[in-house]
Motif scaffolding. Structure first.
Motif, short mmCIF file in Angstrom:
data_model
loop_
_atom_site.label_atom_id
_atom_site.label_comp_id
_atom_site.label_asym_id
_atom_site.label_seq_id
_atom_site.Cartn_x
_atom_site.Cartn_y
_atom_site.Cartn_z
N VAL A 168 0.91 -1.18 0.15
CA VAL A 168 -0.04 0.04 0.12
C VAL A 168 0.88 1.37 -0.14
O VAL A 168 0.58 2.23 -0.77
CB VAL A 168 -0.96 0.06 1.17
N ARG A 169 1.91 1.07 0.89
CA ARG A 169 2.87 2.36 0.77
C ARG A 169 3.61 2.74 -0.47
O ARG A 169 3.53 3.76 -1.23
CB ARG A 169 4.06 2.16 1.73
N GLU A 170 4.00 1.43 -1.20
CA GLU A 170 4.37 1.70 -2.64
C GLU A 170 3.32 2.33 -3.71
O GLU A 170 3.56 3.20 -4.32
CB GLU A 170 4.90 0.14 -2.87
N TYR A 171 2.02 1.64 -3.39
CA TYR A 171 1.07 2.07 -4.39
C TYR A 171 0.91 3.69 -4.48
O TYR A 171 0.84 4.47 -4.87
CB TYR A 171 -0.28 1.48 -4.20
N PHE A 172 0.70 4.17 -3.03
CA PHE A 172 0.69 5.59 -2.78
C PHE A 172 1.63 6.45 -2.96
O PHE A 172 1.63 7.67 -2.82
CB PHE A 172 -0.33 5.92 -1.36
N SER A 173 2.74 5.84 -3.17
CA SER A 173 4.04 6.57 -3.43
C SER A 173 4.15 7.06 -5.02
O SER A 173 5.11 7.81 -5.44
CB SER A 173 5.33 5.90 -3.13
N ASP A 174 3.29 6.44 -5.73
CA ASP A 174 3.25 6.73 -7.27
C ASP A 174 2.66 8.20 -7.42
O ASP A 174 1.78 8.65 -7.28
CB ASP A 174 2.46 5.74 -7.76
N GLU A 175 3.55 9.19 -7.90
CA GLU A 175 3.17 10.47 -8.21
C GLU A 175 2.00 10.78 -8.94
O GLU A 175 1.00 11.65 -8.77
CB GLU A 175 4.41 11.48 -8.71
N LYS A 176 1.94 9.87 -10.16
CA LYS A 176 1.13 9.77 -11.21
C LYS A 176 -0.54 9.50 -10.60
O LYS A 176 -1.50 10.36 -10.83
CB LYS A 176 1.20 8.85 -12.37
N LEU A 177 -0.36 8.70 -9.61
CA LEU A 177 -1.76 8.20 -8.86
C LEU A 177 -2.18 9.35 -8.23
O LEU A 177 -3.33 9.50 -8.10
CB LEU A 177 -1.58 6.89 -8.22
N LEU A 178 -1.16 9.86 -7.32
CA LEU A 178 -1.63 10.94 -6.35
C LEU A 178 -2.34 12.18 -7.04
O LEU A 178 -3.37 12.81 -6.81
CB LEU A 178 -0.53 11.41 -5.51
N GLU A 179 -2.06 12.43 -8.49
CA GLU A 179 -2.46 13.33 -9.05
C GLU A 179 -4.10 13.15 -9.71
O GLU A 179 -4.87 13.94 -9.91
CB GLU A 179 -1.63 13.75 -10.29
#
Length: 193
Positions: A168-179
């Protein structure tokens, strides 16, 4: 979750319209002292029957007006066991945001919550609700049950769940996802942890 007599009195006063709608009449809301006297006279079988009827009402269309957020958690009742003879009861409850217990299941030990939660979910109409649970309830089978019953969920993660927390940490570290998506992060420190 168990409500105190004072909490029941306050709830009744705050929700007079809802009480009248359920009963078809305007109800008088008794004081907490009156509630204590009444509960002392009521046989436990009646209260169990009332809980069953309440759950049936919640599973009807009328019950859809009551539910939105449902927290599932287990608690050990204090003071109901005998010293060195019997442990206190451990109860898994489904409680809405107003403190209404919509269902509960007694389990032998805290670890049995994992099997009790799906059974509790089976007894409730959870369609359209958001189910929350602690890390104990973060199990694949529980999530599948929630999704099958057309509800959503918010689950807790701890570091003792294999690689899930790191994934989950890795998933939310994706900058494109956060945008692309909105999310909220909350870090709590409690009980010295």
């Amino acid at each position: 979750m168990r409500m105190t007599r004072v909490e029941i009195e306050v709830f009744g006063k705050e929700h007079e319209d809802f009480s009248a709608q359920l009963s078809g009449a305007s109800l008088w809301n008794p004081s907490h002292d009156t509630l204590q006297r009444v509960f002392a006279m009521v046989p436990s079988e009646f209260l169990e029957n009332f809980q069953t009827r309440w759950n049936e009402m919640l599973n009807s269309e009328e019950g859809e007006k009551v539910k939105r957020l449902l927290a599932i958690d287990g608690k050990t009742q204090r003071g109901n066991g005998r010293r060195k003879i019997r442990r206190g009861n451990h109860i898994v409850s489904a409680v809405d945001e107003r403190g209404f217990c919509l269902g509960q299941k007694r389990v032998e030990e805290k670890t049995n919550e994992i099997t009790a939660i799906p059974e509790l979910l089976d007894s409730l109409n959870i369609k359209g609700t958001i189910i929350t649970t602690d890390a104990m309830g973060t199990q694949t089978a529980i999530v599948k049950k929630i999704r099958r019953k057309r509800a959503d969920y918010v689950l807790a993660l701890k570091g003792n769940q294999g690689s899930l927390l790191e994934d989950v940490r890795e998933y939310f570290s994706d900058e494109k996802l956060l945008e692309k998506c909105a999310y909220k992060q909350k870090v709590e420190k409690a009980r010295g942890k």
